[in-house]
Design a protein around this motif. Sequence first.
Motif, short mmCIF file in Angstrom:
data_model
loop_
_atom_site.label_atom_id
_atom_site.label_comp_id
_atom_site.label_asym_id
_atom_site.label_seq_id
_atom_site.Cartn_x
_atom_site.Cartn_y
_atom_site.Cartn_z
N PHE A 383 0.83 -1.20 0.00
CA PHE A 383 0.00 0.00 0.00
C PHE A 383 0.87 1.25 0.00
N ASN A 384 1.87 1.28 0.88
CA ASN A 384 2.78 2.42 0.92
C ASN A 384 3.47 2.62 -0.42
N MET A 385 3.84 1.51 -1.06
CA MET A 385 4.51 1.60 -2.35
C MET A 385 3.61 2.25 -3.40
N MET A 386 2.37 1.78 -3.49
CA MET A 386 1.47 2.29 -4.52
C MET A 386 1.15 3.76 -4.31
N VAL A 387 0.88 4.14 -3.07
CA VAL A 387 0.60 5.54 -2.77
C VAL A 387 1.81 6.41 -3.08
N GLY A 388 3.00 5.92 -2.69
CA GLY A 388 4.21 6.68 -2.90
C GLY A 388 4.54 6.88 -4.37
N LEU A 389 4.38 5.82 -5.18
CA LEU A 389 4.70 5.94 -6.60
C LEU A 389 3.90 7.04 -7.28
N VAL A 390 2.61 7.06 -7.00
CA VAL A 390 1.75 8.07 -7.65
C VAL A 390 2.04 9.46 -7.12
N SER A 391 2.03 9.60 -5.80
CA SER A 391 2.16 10.93 -5.20
C SER A 391 3.54 11.55 -5.43
N MET A 392 4.59 10.76 -5.24
CA MET A 392 5.93 11.33 -5.35
C MET A 392 6.28 11.76 -6.77
N TRP A 393 5.86 10.96 -7.75
CA TRP A 393 6.23 11.32 -9.13
C TRP A 393 5.29 12.38 -9.71
N VAL A 394 4.00 12.27 -9.40
CA VAL A 394 3.05 13.24 -9.96
C VAL A 394 3.09 14.56 -9.20
N ILE A 395 3.03 14.49 -7.86
CA ILE A 395 2.96 15.71 -7.05
C ILE A 395 4.35 16.29 -6.80
N ALA A 396 5.24 15.49 -6.16
CA ALA A 396 6.56 16.02 -5.77
C ALA A 396 7.39 16.43 -6.99
N VAL A 397 7.53 15.51 -7.96
CA VAL A 397 8.36 15.82 -9.12
C VAL A 397 7.61 16.71 -10.13
N GLY A 398 6.41 16.29 -10.49
CA GLY A 398 5.65 17.04 -11.50
C GLY A 398 5.41 18.48 -11.10
N LEU A 399 4.90 18.68 -9.89
CA LEU A 399 4.64 20.05 -9.44
C LEU A 399 5.92 20.83 -9.19
N SER A 400 6.99 20.14 -8.74
CA SER A 400 8.26 20.83 -8.55
C SER A 400 8.73 21.47 -9.84
N TYR A 401 8.60 20.71 -10.94
CA TYR A 401 9.02 21.27 -12.22
C TYR A 401 8.09 22.41 -12.66
N CYS A 402 6.78 22.15 -12.54
CA CYS A 402 5.81 23.16 -12.98
C CYS A 402 5.95 24.46 -12.19
N LEU A 403 6.00 24.33 -10.85
CA LEU A 403 6.05 25.53 -10.01
C LEU A 403 7.44 26.13 -9.94
N GLY A 404 8.46 25.24 -9.78
CA GLY A 404 9.81 25.75 -9.57
C GLY A 404 10.51 26.22 -10.83
N ILE A 405 10.36 25.45 -11.94
CA ILE A 405 11.08 25.77 -13.17
C ILE A 405 10.19 26.51 -14.17
N TRP A 406 9.07 25.89 -14.51
CA TRP A 406 8.21 26.45 -15.56
C TRP A 406 7.58 27.77 -15.15
N MET A 407 7.08 27.84 -13.89
CA MET A 407 6.44 29.08 -13.42
C MET A 407 7.42 30.01 -12.71
N HIS A 408 8.69 29.60 -12.64
CA HIS A 408 9.77 30.45 -12.10
C HIS A 408 9.57 30.83 -10.62
N TRP A 409 8.98 29.92 -9.84
CA TRP A 409 8.86 30.17 -8.40
C TRP A 409 10.12 29.75 -7.65
N GLY A 410 11.02 29.07 -8.33
CA GLY A 410 12.27 28.66 -7.72
C GLY A 410 12.08 27.67 -6.57
N LEU A 411 12.91 27.83 -5.55
CA LEU A 411 12.86 26.92 -4.40
C LEU A 411 11.52 26.94 -3.68
N TYR A 412 10.83 28.07 -3.71
CA TYR A 412 9.53 28.16 -3.03
C TYR A 412 8.51 27.24 -3.69
#
Length: 455
Positions: A383-412
């Motif tokens: 269960f932890n594996m399945m939840v982690g795979l979706v959340s970490m790659w979609v939310i942590a990585v995906g949003l990090s790129y969108c917010l940090g790089i694409w939208m230029h919010w940087g570290l915030y």
Amino acid sequence: MIRKEKNMSLWMLAWPIFLEMLLQFLLGATDTLMVSHVSDDAVAVIGISTQLFNAVNILFAAVASGAGILVAQKLGARKEEEARIVSIMGLKICIGIGAALSVLLAFGAEPIANLLQLSEELQPLGKTYISIVGGGMVFMAAMVVLSTVIRNTGDTRSPMYAAIGINVIHVLMNYAFIHGVVGFPAWGLTGVALSTTISRIIGTIILVVIFRKSFQKRFSWTDIRIFDRPLFRETMKLSWPLGVGMSSWCFTQLVIFTFIAILGSKELTARTYMNTLESFCFLVGFSIAMAGQIRIAHLHGSGKDQVAYWSAYRVMWIGLSLVLVNTLLLYGFGNEALKLFTSDSEIVSLGVSLLAVNLLLQPAKMLNMALGNALNAVGETRFNMMVGLVSMWVIAVGLSYCLGIWMHWGLYGIYAAMILDELLRGVLVLFRWRAKKFIVKSDAKEELKNATMVF
């Protein structure tokens, strides 16, 4: 010898783990502090290289975690010989994986440094550090599995004592190798890498001596041939989801670090310093969560599932309280703490501005860690594996790129994505724990066993 039940209380398990983790934190902080006197570039190399090593460590850390949980469950069920066999098999597998990784990292440092997106000025330092520390990865593998198994027998003090000795040796060697005292050359970052590898060799020797005394039947070299197929399957059933989940976390962190490297060397250095300071926030909470996992696994193995269920909530509330206090302390004294590492006002200003965001990140991490470890303890690693795979790659990585790089919010923007990821996973594991699936499964197994006996 088998640990007595009175020694399996949460606090008796937690305080040695806390001291061991504190020593590791101080070691990491000392490393960063010492290297910061060499250059901020060297700190940046250690920061991103550490993410790489955390990622490759996962292969044997997963086997060690699965073996450790099963050892605790078997001891709870009073099956010590099975626990001993599991620990020996886990040790052999981890050393084999560690040896393969050592060869890969030692001879593949240059292409790996390129993959990490290290800037041109950081490339020479990165190649040297990765080849030396990575070449000694087999000793890290041995230390991880040995300390994990020893802790899960209920003996959390011995790894703590070992950590004290290893850390003292490491700090002394750091000082000698970096600055060139007692006849040594001034090796700088190369000295830190050598000190790390030599310390791990010494640590492996110490932990092997302790491990030999962890069970009533002493370990001997003839035990290397031991292989029990059913116990191996049980270990892998726990380990492979842990491995996938832990690998996912580490590789997502590595990807996020490459995003930060794209932002610039100052952002990468600031994040490295923040990693060191953030470790202080959840140090006690992490120790409580680890102790809770050991205790819950023992309780589950002995059939005391209701006690195990409520123990997880105690772990959660104690951990959240301690993490919140530590995070507030860091928020109050973070500016002074950052100035211990660097005099660059831009890096200090960037780090200080992230301390307020950290007030949200650390409690979310603690919620996820406390109940996620509880689920692992009762065997719900998938269960932890399945939840982690979706959340970490979609939310942590995906949003990090969108917010940090694409939208230029940087570290915030990257911090915002990490908070949402931790919070989502924390809420999902909370609902899973409340469902009591492991108790239902245990009751069903008991009913089947009774029915078979009657028949």
